[in-house]
Design a protein around this motif. Sequence first.
Motif, PDB file in Angstrom:
ATOM      1  N   ALA A 177       3.782   5.492  -7.454  1.00 47.12           N
ATOM      2  CA  ALA A 177       2.677   5.583  -8.393  1.00 47.12           C
ATOM      3  C   ALA A 177       3.119   5.128  -9.772  1.00 47.12           C
ATOM      4  O   ALA A 177       2.398   4.391 -10.471  1.00 47.12           O
ATOM      5  CB  ALA A 177       2.162   7.017  -8.449  1.00 47.12           C
ATOM      6  N   GLU A 178       4.340   5.552 -10.193  1.00 46.13           N
ATOM      7  CA  GLU A 178       4.866   5.133 -11.490  1.00 46.13           C
ATOM      8  C   GLU A 178       5.075   3.629 -11.533  1.00 46.13           C
ATOM      9  O   GLU A 178       4.806   2.973 -12.547  1.00 46.13           O
ATOM     10  CB  GLU A 178       6.181   5.850 -11.769  1.00 46.13           C
ATOM     11  N   ARG A 237       1.822   3.580  -1.506  1.00 47.24           N
ATOM     12  CA  ARG A 237       1.694   4.946  -2.035  1.00 47.24           C
ATOM     13  C   ARG A 237       0.757   5.782  -1.179  1.00 47.24           C
ATOM     14  O   ARG A 237       1.031   6.949  -0.858  1.00 47.24           O
ATOM     15  CB  ARG A 237       1.175   4.879  -3.478  1.00 47.24           C
ATOM     16  N   GLY A 292       3.385   1.472  -9.899  1.00 45.76           N
ATOM     17  CA  GLY A 292       2.073   0.848  -9.997  1.00 45.76           C
ATOM     18  C   GLY A 292       1.568   0.827 -11.420  1.00 45.76           C
ATOM     19  O   GLY A 292       1.009  -0.176 -11.873  1.00 45.76           O
ATOM     20  N   TYR A 293       1.773   1.961 -12.119  1.00 45.13           N
ATOM     21  CA  TYR A 293       1.361   1.992 -13.527  1.00 45.13           C
ATOM     22  C   TYR A 293       2.111   0.942 -14.333  1.00 45.13           C
ATOM     23  O   TYR A 293       1.543   0.247 -15.189  1.00 45.13           O
ATOM     24  CB  TYR A 293       1.649   3.370 -14.134  1.00 45.13           C
ATOM     25  N   LEU A 294       3.440   0.788 -14.078  1.00 43.97           N
ATOM     26  CA  LEU A 294       4.267  -0.184 -14.803  1.00 43.97           C
ATOM     27  C   LEU A 294       3.811  -1.608 -14.524  1.00 43.97           C
ATOM     28  O   LEU A 294       3.691  -2.440 -15.430  1.00 43.97           O
ATOM     29  CB  LEU A 294       5.735  -0.017 -14.405  1.00 43.97           C
ATOM     30  N   ALA A 308       0.837  -2.539 -13.652  1.00 41.21           N
ATOM     31  CA  ALA A 308      -0.466  -2.740 -14.291  1.00 41.21           C
ATOM     32  C   ALA A 308      -0.281  -3.063 -15.776  1.00 41.21           C
ATOM     33  O   ALA A 308      -0.959  -3.940 -16.326  1.00 41.21           O
ATOM     34  CB  ALA A 308      -1.326  -1.479 -14.124  1.00 41.21           C
ATOM     35  N   ASP A 309       0.694  -2.329 -16.446  1.00 43.02           N
ATOM     36  CA  ASP A 309       0.958  -2.613 -17.860  1.00 43.02           C
ATOM     37  C   ASP A 309       1.503  -4.020 -18.056  1.00 43.02           C
ATOM     38  O   ASP A 309       1.120  -4.733 -18.998  1.00 43.02           O
ATOM     39  CB  ASP A 309       1.978  -1.599 -18.402  1.00 43.02           C
ATOM     40  N   VAL A 356       0.372  -5.328  -7.147  1.00 46.78           N
ATOM     41  CA  VAL A 356      -0.275  -4.051  -7.453  1.00 46.78           C
ATOM     42  C   VAL A 356      -0.874  -3.454  -6.187  1.00 46.78           C
ATOM     43  O   VAL A 356      -0.741  -2.258  -5.896  1.00 46.78           O
ATOM     44  CB  VAL A 356      -1.358  -4.241  -8.533  1.00 46.78           C
ATOM     45  N   GLU A 369       0.106  -0.036  -4.179  1.00 46.15           N
ATOM     46  CA  GLU A 369      -0.913   1.001  -3.986  1.00 46.15           C
ATOM     47  C   GLU A 369      -1.045   1.360  -2.521  1.00 46.15           C
ATOM     48  O   GLU A 369      -1.192   2.546  -2.146  1.00 46.15           O
ATOM     49  CB  GLU A 369      -2.254   0.490  -4.538  1.00 46.15           C
TER      50      GLU A 369
END
Length: 588
Positions: free
Chosen positions: A278-279, A257, A281-283, A285-286, A250, A254
């Motif tokens: 960024a996308e 990015r 990173g969101y994935l 994190a999920d 992660v 980040e």
Amino acid sequence: MLEEIAIENLGVIETARVPLSEGLTVITGETGAGKTMVLTGLGLLMGGKADAGSVRPGASGAVVEGRVRVGDRPDVARRVDEAGGEVDDDGTVVVLRTLAAGGRSRAHLGGRGVPQAVLAEIADELVTVHGQADQLRLRTPAKQRDALDAFAGQEHLANLRDYRASWSERAGLQAEIDDLTARTAERAREAELLRLGLAEVERVDPQPGEDAELTALVGRLGNAEALRLAAQQAHDAVSGDDVETEGSAVAAVEQARRALEQAAGDDPALAAHATRLAEAGYLLADVATELASYVEDLQADPAGLETAHARLAELGGLTRSYGETIDDVLQWASDAGLRLLDLDDGGERLESMRQRTAELDARLAEDAAGLTRGRAAAAEALGASVTEELAGLAMRGARLVVQVEPAPEPGPWGADQVTFLLEPHPGAPARPLGKGASGGELSRVMLAVEVALATARVDAADAAGPGARGEGPAPLPTFVFDEVDAGVGGRAAVEVGRRLAMLAGRTQVVVVTHLAQVAAFADAHLVVTKSRPDDADRDGEGTTVTGVREVTDDDRVRELARMLSGQDESATARQHALELLESSDVGR
């Protein structure tokens, strides 16, 4: 009616044209000249069985072509059209039959190839053949019954067809009843096995896809610790727990990015890559969150694992017996339920069929009684008609008795057995045909029967009124008689000719005969002749050539003289022939 037949390479006939006129046509010729081949050709045209052995030696094949008038038979013309053939403008249709020496046969009707059976079907409406073989068949009780039924008329034959239809239905039902009855124990065992199987499925109560779900659960519970360790390691690598922050996935994403966003002012293309990071990173994190939840929920559950194993074993008992998967088991249960309904319904169906059989038995008994009454009436009329014919055939005092008695058991023909009995003179015991009668007497009796049957059909057609086109009597078939006068001579022969001529006054009649007394009554006289070609050697090698020609005037007198004495130039025979022609009531 038949107008003509053309024959090539059939038997001893190399080529011949046989014209056939209205009224009485007789065909004569010396023994072995080829009269039989003319009838063989007619048989081929009428859909008869082809024999490669009848092809003329040395020829590649035989051809028989005929022209038949069907203008007064719209039913036949319609059948020709249905078969794809064409009826000519003059109301005639051409029938062609070819026979290869190798045995292959082809049939054509109105210019179109058709199955042999189509010709036979049409022939049934157009031609009726009476020959010596038919006489022999009339000696059998079954054929005598058929002859009596034909004499009884169309209404009787229609009743017989209805009876046979009911008999056929009854026989089919009885076969089903016998099958069901014989298989009662087998059906009961099958039903019991189906009930046991369905009860087992109902007890276990499997759900669609349950075996696959349980297999997955067992795999998860049986390896809980290994799964937890793998999930924890993956979570730590993604989220950075328990490791340096800068080493986490992660954090690395980040950091990348931010670097791109700082440089995006100098090159806008980097902004798109920053957005994609960024996308990602969101994935990540999920995924980290879900892995944490998975690790938290995944606990060792020995009791649950044991329960799953037990359920799988229970389901396995079903799959071993009824299918590879639980879905297969459920499909079997559905099919088994339907089959069980069918088996349980067998008793009701059996009872229904038995009721229908009883109804048919009652109908058959009633119809058989009607057939018996019809045959009894026809038997008296046929006996009287044949007895009258016998008087004209030099058998005055002889009597034909047509006996109708109950059969040992009913059959598809009804409940009667028919026997033709001959009483040769008053007071003599009546005996079955073929027993006690001389050859000449038997021939005359058979001829009388044939003439009576043919005359009855003509009378029935006259009684039916105008034909389909509204002109004249209803159409009749052409009657062909093949030496049915064998064994007859003298005055009886004259009477044979007279009766055939009377019949020919109402329909076309073709007769193959060896009797001058019969030939003298003809409207048209055809002679089959044979000769040897010039190149035939003296030892008899070579092929006989046969032809057909019509004789008139002096030629006809000469042929009748030959038939009378074997000497066509004999003055006495010629005088006798002239006397026959002068005394005959019809064509000379």
